[in-house]
Design an enzyme around this catalytic site. Structure first.
Site, PDB file in Angstrom:
ATOM      1  N   ASP A  45       0.426  -1.329   0.147  1.00  0.00           N
ATOM      2  CA  ASP A  45      -0.137   0.394   0.255  1.00  0.00           C
ATOM      3  C   ASP A  45       0.707   1.013   0.162  1.00  0.00           C
ATOM      4  O   ASP A  45       1.704   1.481   0.680  1.00  0.00           O
ATOM      5  CB  ASP A  45      -0.332   0.048   0.714  1.00  0.00           C
ATOM      6  CG  ASP A  45      -1.628   1.288   1.745  1.00  0.00           C
ATOM      7  OD1 ASP A  45      -2.164   1.796   0.617  1.00  0.00           O
ATOM      8  OD2 ASP A  45      -1.257   2.236   2.649  1.00  0.00           O
ATOM      9  N   TYR A  50       2.803   9.531  -0.487  1.00  0.00           N
ATOM     10  CA  TYR A  50       3.892   9.375   0.304  1.00  0.00           C
ATOM     11  C   TYR A  50       5.119  10.121  -0.822  1.00  0.00           C
ATOM     12  O   TYR A  50       6.331   9.920  -0.361  1.00  0.00           O
ATOM     13  CB  TYR A  50       4.062   8.405   0.365  1.00  0.00           C
ATOM     14  CG  TYR A  50       2.712   7.875   1.196  1.00  0.00           C
ATOM     15  CD1 TYR A  50       1.796   9.243   1.275  1.00  0.00           C
ATOM     16  CD2 TYR A  50       1.889   6.326   1.188  1.00  0.00           C
ATOM     17  CE1 TYR A  50       0.830   8.267   2.311  1.00  0.00           C
ATOM     18  CE2 TYR A  50       1.447   5.907   1.890  1.00  0.00           C
ATOM     19  CZ  TYR A  50       0.449   6.714   2.393  1.00  0.00           C
ATOM     20  OH  TYR A  50      -0.648   6.356   3.318  1.00  0.00           O
ATOM     21  N   LYS A  75      -2.810   5.940  -3.972  1.00  0.00           N
ATOM     22  CA  LYS A  75      -4.356   6.289  -4.584  1.00  0.00           C
ATOM     23  C   LYS A  75      -3.742   7.962  -4.679  1.00  0.00           C
ATOM     24  O   LYS A  75      -2.663   8.643  -4.658  1.00  0.00           O
ATOM     25  CB  LYS A  75      -4.211   7.292  -2.194  1.00  0.00           C
ATOM     26  CG  LYS A  75      -4.012   5.255  -1.333  1.00  0.00           C
ATOM     27  CD  LYS A  75      -3.492   6.310   0.052  1.00  0.00           C
ATOM     28  CE  LYS A  75      -3.945   5.064   0.797  1.00  0.00           C
ATOM     29  NZ  LYS A  75      -2.421   4.341   1.081  1.00  0.00           N
ATOM     30  N   HIS A 108      -7.658   9.479  -1.754  1.00  0.00           N
ATOM     31  CA  HIS A 108      -7.179   9.625  -0.496  1.00  0.00           C
ATOM     32  C   HIS A 108      -8.345  10.281   0.582  1.00  0.00           C
ATOM     33  O   HIS A 108      -7.931   9.977   2.290  1.00  0.00           O
ATOM     34  CB  HIS A 108      -5.676  10.622  -0.887  1.00  0.00           C
ATOM     35  CG  HIS A 108      -4.774   9.844   0.255  1.00  0.00           C
ATOM     36  ND1 HIS A 108      -3.289   9.765   0.125  1.00  0.00           N
ATOM     37  CD2 HIS A 108      -4.293   9.885   1.613  1.00  0.00           C
ATOM     38  CE1 HIS A 108      -2.354   9.503   1.109  1.00  0.00           C
ATOM     39  NE2 HIS A 108      -3.142   9.328   1.909  1.00  0.00           N
TER      40      HIS A 108
END
Length: 294
Positions: A45, A50, A75, A108
């Site tokens: 994931d 990120y 996401k 997200h």
């Protein structure tokens, strides 16, 4: 060790236990994911926000595993909401991950301050699903009032809602609503890590006497007990670590079973203590982040 699969509402099988890379620096992501894949994780994931999708892709490419053997989830960040923007965001993520198809692609945040833009982003996910570029679609951090407004406006019910769930913040009302609509609850911060160093939190789930007592009985760690609690209650669980010994420990949760009384004891620890940001406070003004090209 084989991780049990959860069948999503569109029939896609997803490993119940995943490996998360939230806040893992890009330089460390490839090493951490490579170790996770070596240990046996087959569900990774990540997220565009990120900044480490490329490291995930590099680890996957170097693993020697068949693409079909690893379930990849990522996401869309709020800056890329909107129909065309989200289609392009898929291209950016797929390019960094080095894949043609993403197994699970989710929004997200609910972004309630820009509801129409959020709807347009989800409609792009529906298009990607219809075109076979993703295998399942979903949302993250959608609270009950977000879902109640959102669901009547879309064609395809999300396969998952990834939310903060740990013993001190269980969101039972939201979990029940997810289940009512056939949406899988997926737990981020499943051992409460987001709360450990936050102001106002005076205790850690890793030091909770109830959890430690259950861990002692089973000869396991507190983290293993919490991960097992999530899996046994039917959630998808996404722990994270960059330490090889913890990566392996968090995976080793399928050789014991919590009793009904032990599950109830952990359920009783709910303190309604959110560690992450309130999803209603996520706005483009406060959380804008440009997502680079592939």
């Amino acid at each position: 060790m084989t991780v049990p699969a959860i069948i999503l509402n569109n029939g896609v099988a997803m490993p119940a236990l995943g490996f998360g890379v939230f806040q893992t620096p890009p330089a460390e992501t490839r090493t951490a994911v490579a170790e996770a894949l070596r240990v046996g994780y087959r569900h990774i994931d990540t997220a565009a926000a990120y900044g480490n999708e490329r490291g995930v892709g590099e680890a996957l490419a170097a693993s020697g595993l068949a693409r079909s053997d690893v379930f990849i989830e990522t996401k869309i960040w709020i800056n890329d909401y909107g129909y065309d923007e989200t289609l392009h965001s898929f291209d950016k993520s797929a390019g960094k991950l080095g894949v043609e198809q993403i197994d699970l692609l989710i929004l997200h945040q609910a972004l309630p301050s820009a509801f129409e833009r959020t709807l347009a982003a989800y409609r792009a996910l529906e298009t990607l699903l219809a075109d076979g570029r993703v295998r399942a679609i979903g949302v993250s951090n959608f609270m009950p009032h977000h879902l109640e407004k959102f669901l009547p406006e879309i064609d395809i019910v999300p396969a998952v809602n990834q939310i903060e769930v740990h013993p001190y913040f269980q969101q039972r009302e939201l979990q029940t609503l997810n289940e009512k609509h056939g949406i899988l609850t997926q737990a981020w911060a499943p051992i409460g890590g987001i709360t450990f160093y936050r102001p106002g939190f005076s205790r850690s789930t890793l030091e909770d006497p109830v959890i430690l007592d259950i861990a002692r009985i089973h000869g396991k760690s507190a983290a293993q007990v919490m991960i097992r609690w999530g899996v046994q209650e039917g959630r998808s669980v996404i722990p994270k670590s960059v330490r090889p010994e913890r990566i392996a420990e968090n995976f080793n949760v399928f050789d014991f079973e919590l009793s009904a009384d032990q599950l109830a004891a952990i359920d009783a620890l709910d303190a309604d203590q959110r560690g992450g940001p309130d999803p209603d406070l996520i706005t483009l003004e406060n959380f804008s982040r440009d997502i680079p090209e592939a």
